[in-house]
Design a protein around this motif. Structure first.
Motif, PDB file in Angstrom:
ATOM      1  N   LEU A 165       0.719  -1.353   0.028  1.00 48.55           N
ATOM      2  CA  LEU A 165      -0.142  -0.163  -0.560  1.00 48.55           C
ATOM      3  C   LEU A 165       0.939   0.914   0.043  1.00 48.55           C
ATOM      4  N   VAL A 166       0.827   2.277  -0.917  1.00 51.37           N
ATOM      5  CA  VAL A 166       0.906   3.582  -0.499  1.00 51.37           C
ATOM      6  C   VAL A 166       0.732   4.892  -0.412  1.00 51.37           C
ATOM      7  N   VAL A 167       0.462   5.043   0.535  1.00 51.35           N
ATOM      8  CA  VAL A 167      -0.885   6.095   0.833  1.00 51.35           C
ATOM      9  C   VAL A 167       0.210   7.797   0.820  1.00 51.35           C
ATOM     10  N   THR A 168      -0.656   8.095  -0.056  1.00 51.53           N
ATOM     11  CA  THR A 168      -0.011   9.672  -0.698  1.00 51.53           C
ATOM     12  C   THR A 168      -1.620  10.712  -0.386  1.00 51.53           C
ATOM     13  N   CYS A 169      -0.675  12.444  -0.983  1.00 52.57           N
ATOM     14  CA  CYS A 169      -2.003  13.157  -0.714  1.00 52.57           C
ATOM     15  C   CYS A 169      -2.586  12.871  -2.006  1.00 52.57           C
ATOM     16  N   PRO A 212       2.223  -4.247   3.730  1.00 57.12           N
ATOM     17  CA  PRO A 212       3.406  -3.454   3.823  1.00 57.12           C
ATOM     18  C   PRO A 212       2.852  -2.163   3.616  1.00 57.12           C
ATOM     19  N   VAL A 213       2.905  -1.566   4.044  1.00 60.73           N
ATOM     20  CA  VAL A 213       2.117   0.651   4.438  1.00 60.73           C
ATOM     21  C   VAL A 213       3.527   1.588   4.092  1.00 60.73           C
ATOM     22  N   TYR A 214       3.203   2.189   2.815  1.00 60.22           N
ATOM     23  CA  TYR A 214       4.673   3.013   2.612  1.00 60.22           C
ATOM     24  C   TYR A 214       3.722   4.325   2.861  1.00 60.22           C
ATOM     25  N   VAL A 215       3.864   5.864   3.293  1.00 59.01           N
ATOM     26  CA  VAL A 215       3.298   6.470   3.438  1.00 59.01           C
ATOM     27  C   VAL A 215       4.248   7.741   3.092  1.00 59.01           C
ATOM     28  N   ASP A 216       3.614   8.453   1.720  1.00 56.55           N
ATOM     29  CA  ASP A 216       4.328   9.442   1.414  1.00 56.55           C
ATOM     30  C   ASP A 216       4.404  10.714   1.480  1.00 56.55           C
ATOM     31  N   ILE A 256       0.366   3.961  13.528  1.00 52.49           N
ATOM     32  CA  ILE A 256      -0.710   2.820  13.299  1.00 52.49           C
ATOM     33  C   ILE A 256      -0.740   1.547  12.784  1.00 52.49           C
ATOM     34  N   THR A 257       0.128   2.214  10.830  1.00 57.09           N
ATOM     35  CA  THR A 257       0.027   0.917  10.166  1.00 57.09           C
ATOM     36  C   THR A 257       1.793   0.385  10.275  1.00 57.09           C
ATOM     37  N   GLU A 258       2.527   1.115  11.323  1.00 51.63           N
ATOM     38  CA  GLU A 258       3.967   0.124  11.090  1.00 51.63           C
ATOM     39  C   GLU A 258       4.687   0.598   9.668  1.00 51.63           C
ATOM     40  N   GLY A 259       4.205   2.275   8.648  1.00 53.62           N
ATOM     41  CA  GLY A 259       4.628   2.455   7.881  1.00 53.62           C
ATOM     42  C   GLY A 259       5.940   2.896   7.768  1.00 53.62           C
ATOM     43  N   CYS A 260       6.771   3.120   6.326  1.00 52.84           N
ATOM     44  CA  CYS A 260       7.499   3.112   6.168  1.00 52.84           C
ATOM     45  C   CYS A 260       7.854   4.697   5.627  1.00 52.84           C
ATOM     46  N   LEU A 261       8.486   5.210   5.333  1.00 49.52           N
ATOM     47  CA  LEU A 261       8.169   7.479   5.186  1.00 49.52           C
ATOM     48  C   LEU A 261       8.548   7.237   3.712  1.00 49.52           C
ATOM     49  N   ILE A 262       8.465   7.547   3.020  1.00 48.17           N
ATOM     50  CA  ILE A 262       8.621   7.665   1.790  1.00 48.17           C
ATOM     51  C   ILE A 262       8.488   8.562   0.408  1.00 48.17           C
ATOM     52  N   ASP A 263       9.606   8.875  -0.199  1.00 49.21           N
ATOM     53  CA  ASP A 263       9.452  10.375  -1.364  1.00 49.21           C
ATOM     54  C   ASP A 263       8.924   9.724  -2.728  1.00 49.21           C
ATOM     55  N   VAL A 264       7.848   9.766  -2.935  1.00 51.31           N
ATOM     56  CA  VAL A 264       7.415   9.197  -4.397  1.00 51.31           C
ATOM     57  C   VAL A 264       6.868   9.595  -5.283  1.00 51.31           C
ATOM     58  N   CYS A 265       6.408  11.192  -4.248  1.00 50.09           N
ATOM     59  CA  CYS A 265       5.361  12.139  -5.518  1.00 50.09           C
ATOM     60  C   CYS A 265       5.589  12.874  -6.307  1.00 50.09           C
TER      61      CYS A 265
END
Length: 136
Positions: free
Chosen positions: A41-45, A93-97, A127-136
């Motif tokens: 999963l990728v979460v972004t604006c 796995p959750v990745y937060v932009d 809470i998602t135990e996500g990973c911060l990324i820059d993909v936008c």
């Protein structure tokens, strides 16, 4: 913070923003990708597009594609347009932009195409135990 349920559909970032009275950027859209066949999963604006070339580099994969609607539902239990970053049928796995961090509060889909959960980007990452990324 309070969970929001709407009479109208909020299955796109623009519709959700309109219903909530916020900008589309404050809508935390959750996208399901298959990276070399593995779901994530990728979460972004809501007003941003994922740069798939950046995403391929982040994951070090050869093949990346959006999951189709049936795959999204079978993996998450949520229909496209209502995919929540929290509570998938299968642990994904959750990745937060990092784009979400321009807002104090963002609104994530809460499992339906007419619901939203207000949450801070930090809390979402936690809470998602996500990973911060820059993909936008």
């Amino acid at each position: 913070m309070q969970f929001h349920l709407f009479d109208a559909s909020t299955h796109t970032a623009d519709l959700a923003a309109q219903a909530l009275g916020v900008t589309p950027g404050q809508i935390a859209k959750t996208l399901v990708f298959l990276a070399d066949g593995k779901p994530l999963l990728v979460v972004t604006c809501g007003d941003r597009r994922v740069d798939t070339k950046k995403l391929v580099k982040v994951f070090g994969v050869k093949k990346l594609k959006f999951a189709d609607a049936q795959t999204v539902f079978s993996l998450t239990g949520f229909p496209p347009g209502g995919v929540s970053p929290i509570g998938s049928l299968q642990p994904l796995p959750v990745y937060v932009d990092q784009s979400l961090y321009q807002y104090d509060i963002v609104y994530a889909a809460a499992g339906t195409a007419n619901s939203a959960l207000p949450i801070s980007p930090n809390r979402l990452l936690q809470i998602t135990e996500g990973c911060l990324i820059d993909v936008c």
